[in-house]
Design an enzyme around this catalytic site. Structure first.
Site, PDB file in Angstrom:
ATOM      1  CG  ASP A  26       7.872   3.236   1.012  1.00  0.00           C
ATOM      2  OD1 ASP A  26       9.024   3.638   0.738  1.00  0.00           O
ATOM      3  OD2 ASP A  26       7.647   2.415   1.905  1.00  0.00           O
ATOM      4  CE1 TYR A  59       4.627   2.317  -1.886  1.00  0.00           C
ATOM      5  CE2 TYR A  59       2.372   1.876  -1.160  1.00  0.00           C
ATOM      6  CZ  TYR A  59       3.719   1.555  -1.180  1.00  0.00           C
ATOM      7  OH  TYR A  59       4.144   0.439  -0.526  1.00  0.00           O
ATOM      8  CD  GLU A 112       2.484  -2.573  -0.840  1.00  0.00           C
ATOM      9  OE1 GLU A 112       2.545  -1.393  -0.464  1.00  0.00           O
ATOM     10  OE2 GLU A 112       3.377  -3.401  -0.599  1.00  0.00           O
TER      11      GLU A 112
END
Ligand code: SF4
Length: 364
Positions: free
Chosen positions: A141, A123, A40
């Site tokens: 996102d 996020y 991520e």
């Protein structure tokens, strides 16, 4: 337009589409929270294709959180070299140390504890909780944001005030029981179908719900942000003695902090590259340039600016004393141990490929 009773149909179509169209990506083959976290962070501002080799190599170097936390920062930055936004690597590193110190080496599973770690914005926190622990957090996102804005037909820039509209909308569509699946499917649809340019509306399962599609405005949503993309010209001094090159460490704060570079800096208005070289070497090393010749010129684009580097091979009156942490003499082979900004990596590549030209006397 989506109305409440359509939400179930929307979810079914999304998951059905995903089951048939999802890409096989390495971070989708694991539930290891550490691997999901690293993926991520790497994927922020970086494309999937660029990330895959970095992701694979990362776990050879740092197989677990403990190994990452105990590695030298320079090794971590070197593994990140070329991915850009080095603060991401530093945050990963610092967070791994906090996880070892305060969380017994385990990534916390609560929103509050995760959010307190360096690099965990809303996020990343939601993504790790959802993908690694199947917690019911929707993920907003850049891909999801674009799809939602088009579904709603919002002809404006993506910004925090738009997110205020989008968050409740996303929540109304969200499937908490299948949090990870829903989030991955939504992000994938944005990446593959509802792309920034040329969205494949004819293949999209949401056509009938999509305001932008019905109005023909999909290509102008979201409106592009105005970026002041500026050009920078800089000089580098390639100083070579006894087959070693002089490099220096950048400060620990600011742009490209803690990376290494050749001495040099920006060309000021009205200066020629050669004049800038004389000034920068004097300012940084306290020495005068004796001889110089232009070696190469490279350009590199970063997100906000494009830099042109004029690399000069030069000799000096006197020898810089590499007696502190910030200055080193290194061989071509030893460059691999030091993280450099991408523009300097291109110059190093030139040095490797043109070793016979790195002599000031041969070409004058
Ligand atoms: Fe995006 Fe087109 Fe699908 Fe609308 S119909 S969500 S614009 S791909």
């Amino acid at each position: 337009m989506l109305v409440k009773k359509d939400n179930r149909l929307f979810q079914q179509r999304l998951l059905h589409w995903y089951s048939r169209n999802q890409r096989k990506l390495p971070w989708r083959e694991t539930k290891d929270p550490y691997k999901i976290w690293v993926s991520e962070i790497m994927l922020q501002q970086t494309t999937v294709q660029t990330v895959i080799p970095y992701y694979r190599k990362w776990f050879q170097l740092f197989p677990d959180i403990k190994a990452l936390s105990q590695a030298p920062l320079q090794k971590v930055l070197k593994a990140w070299e070329g991915l850009g936004y080095y603060q991401r690597a530093k945050n990963l590193y610092r967070a791994s140390q906090i996880i070892m110190e305060k969380h017994k080496g385990l990534i916390p599973e609560t929103y509050k504890s995760l959010r307190n770690l360096p690099g965990f914005g809303p996020y990343t926190t939601a993504a790790v909780l959802s993908f690694a622990f199947s917690k019911p957090y929707p993920v907003l996102d850049v891909n999801v944001r674009r799809v939602l804005m088009r579904l709603k037909g919002l002809q404006q820039e993506a910004n925090p005030s738009v997110d205020k509209i989008l968050k409740p909308f996303l929540l109304s569509l969200f499937l908490p029981r299948k949090s990870s699946l829903f989030n991955q499917a939504f992000m994938e649809l944005g990446a593959l179908v509802c792309r920034p340019q040329n969205p494949s509306c004819l293949l999209c399962p949401f056509q009938e719900f999509c305001q932008a599609y019905q109005e023909g405005t999909q290509e102008i949503i979201p409106r592009p942000k105005k970026i002041n993309f500026h050009k920078i010209e800089a000089v580098l001094g390639i100083i070579k003695q006894n087959n070693r090159f002089l490099i220096q460490k950048r400060p620990s704060k600011g742009l490209m902090a803690d990376l290494w570079e050749f001495p040099g800096g920006k060309i000021k208005r009205g200066e020629t590259p050669a004049q800038a070289l004389y000034r920068e070497i004097k300012e940084e090393l306290g020495l005068k340039v004796k001889e110089k010749k232009i070696l190469t010129q490279v350009t590199h684009s970063y997100t906000q600016f494009r830099v042109t580097l004029h690399a000069f091979l030069c000799t000096l009156h006197g020898t810089p004393k590499a007696n502190n942490q910030a200055l080193r003499w290194v061989t071509l082979r030893e460059f691999k141990n030091f993280p450099f900004p991408s523009g300097s990596v291109k110059v190093i590549e030139f040095l490797r490929n043109n070793q016979n030209r790195i002599s000031i006397n041969q070409a004058g």
